[in-house]
Design an enzyme around this catalytic site. Structure first.
Site, PDB file in Angstrom:
ATOM      1  N   SER A   1       9.535  36.277  73.582  1.00  0.00           N
ATOM      2  CA  SER A   1       8.604  35.483  74.380  1.00  0.00           C
ATOM      3  C   SER A   1       9.322  34.595  75.392  1.00  0.00           C
ATOM      4  CB  SER A   1       7.710  34.629  73.478  1.00  0.00           C
ATOM      5  OG  SER A   1       8.488  33.685  72.754  1.00  0.00           O
TER       6      SER A   1
ATOM      7  N   SER B   1      24.154  36.656  66.167  1.00  0.00           N
ATOM      8  CA  SER B   1      24.754  35.550  65.434  1.00  0.00           C
ATOM      9  C   SER B   1      24.973  34.422  66.435  1.00  0.00           C
ATOM     10  CB  SER B   1      26.051  36.000  64.773  1.00  0.00           C
ATOM     11  OG  SER B   1      26.690  34.943  64.111  1.00  0.00           O
TER      12      SER B   1
ATOM     13  N   TYR C   1      21.617  25.272  60.559  1.00  0.00           N
ATOM     14  CA  TYR C   1      21.579  26.360  61.545  1.00  0.00           C
ATOM     15  C   TYR C   1      22.870  27.169  61.494  1.00  0.00           C
ATOM     16  CZ  TYR C   1      21.677  28.764  66.038  1.00  0.00           C
ATOM     17  OH  TYR C   1      21.789  29.720  67.023  1.00  0.00           O
TER      18      TYR C   1
ATOM     19  N   LYS D   1      23.682  31.368  60.554  1.00  0.00           N
ATOM     20  CA  LYS D   1      24.449  32.323  61.354  1.00  0.00           C
ATOM     21  C   LYS D   1      25.666  32.857  60.591  1.00  0.00           C
ATOM     22  CE  LYS D   1      21.708  32.390  64.815  1.00  0.00           C
ATOM     23  NZ  LYS D   1      20.912  33.621  65.066  1.00  0.00           N
TER      24      LYS D   1
END
Length: 260
Positions: A10, A124, A138, A142
């Protein structure tokens, strides 16, 4: 020409990647939680897809049909000290960034394995190899993507399916302009947040540049497993590979102005 499904198209990197792959002549299936946000994308198909919802994933993959390349891009970020970030936020980030990627893999990979061909591209980040303070959750999502990808690469390689990881640095998409933030009043970590270097968006790597690297990885998965993307990512990951932990810590603090 490959039939390519991308999650999270999006805005930002997902949208730029869709446009880049269309430009290269591929059949792109764009997906987003709100399918109306995809209306202006010149792609072959637009599908509603919420990677945190099992039924949404099943329905979208069924509507997509056979997929040659899966690009797992959907992800979100949050900022806050590890000792106080709410667990509901931890669960939310893992559900999108890690479990969402795994849901897509489990839905798409069986078809690739049966056809003995296909490519999985997992997005990643440079922080999946070199974590920074105040984005620990966060970063950990990853790092999880890195390990899942390493294991998957060996599992699927036997069946002719390739797995690659793209590791961008800072991307000028606006994702860091106002991330979900979790700091309390008089937070003891406020000085750490204030001391960190904030890169202006115009100095970040444009999403179109990263999109070209994602497209390269999708088209040439046999070339390499890890694809650093952006000059900052290439420099940081080269230092990570060359330096011991103590020396790298000094370099990292200097690069990001971490005076703590």
């Amino acid at each position: 020409m490959a039939r390519i499904l991308i999650t999270g198209t999006s805005k930002g990197l997902g949208r730029a990647t869709a446009l880049e792959l269309v430009r290269r002549g591929h059949e792109v299936i764009a997906t987003a939680r709100k399918v109306e946000t995809l209306a202006d994308l010149p792609v072959a198909k637009r599908l509603a897809l919420d990677v945190t919802n099992d039924e949404s994933v099943r329905r979208a993959v069924a509507q997509a049909g056979p997929i040659d390349v899966l690009i797992n891009n959907a992800a979100e970020i949050a900022v806050g000290p590890l000792e106080s970030i709410p667990f509901e936020e931890v669960h939310r980030l893992y559900d999108i960034n890690v479990f969402g990627t795994l849901r897509m893999i489990q839905a798409v990979v069986p078809g690739m394995r049966e056809r003995r061909s296909g490519t999985v591209v997992n997005l990643s980040s440079v922080v999946g190899r070199a974590a920074l303070p105040l984005t620990g959750i966060y970063c950990s999502t990853k790092w999880a993507i890195e390990s899942l990808s390493e294991s998957l690469r060996i599992e699927l390689g036997h069946f002719g399916v390739r797995v690659v990881v793209v590791e961008p640095g800072t991307i000028g998409t606006g994702a860091l302009d106002a991330p979900r933030s979790f700091f309390g009043a008089n937070d003891p970590y406020a000085p750490l947040a204030a001391s960190q270097k904030h890169v202006p968006r115009e100095e970040m790597t444009p999403p179109e540049t990263i999109a070209r690297k994602v497209a390269d990885a999708a088209e040439n998965p046999e070339k390499q497993f890890r694809w650093p993307a952006g000059a900052d990512a290439e420099a940081l990951l080269a230092a990570r590979a060359k330096l011991d932990d103590k020396s790298f810590d000094v370099a990292l603090r200097s690069a990001f102005k971490v005076d703590w």
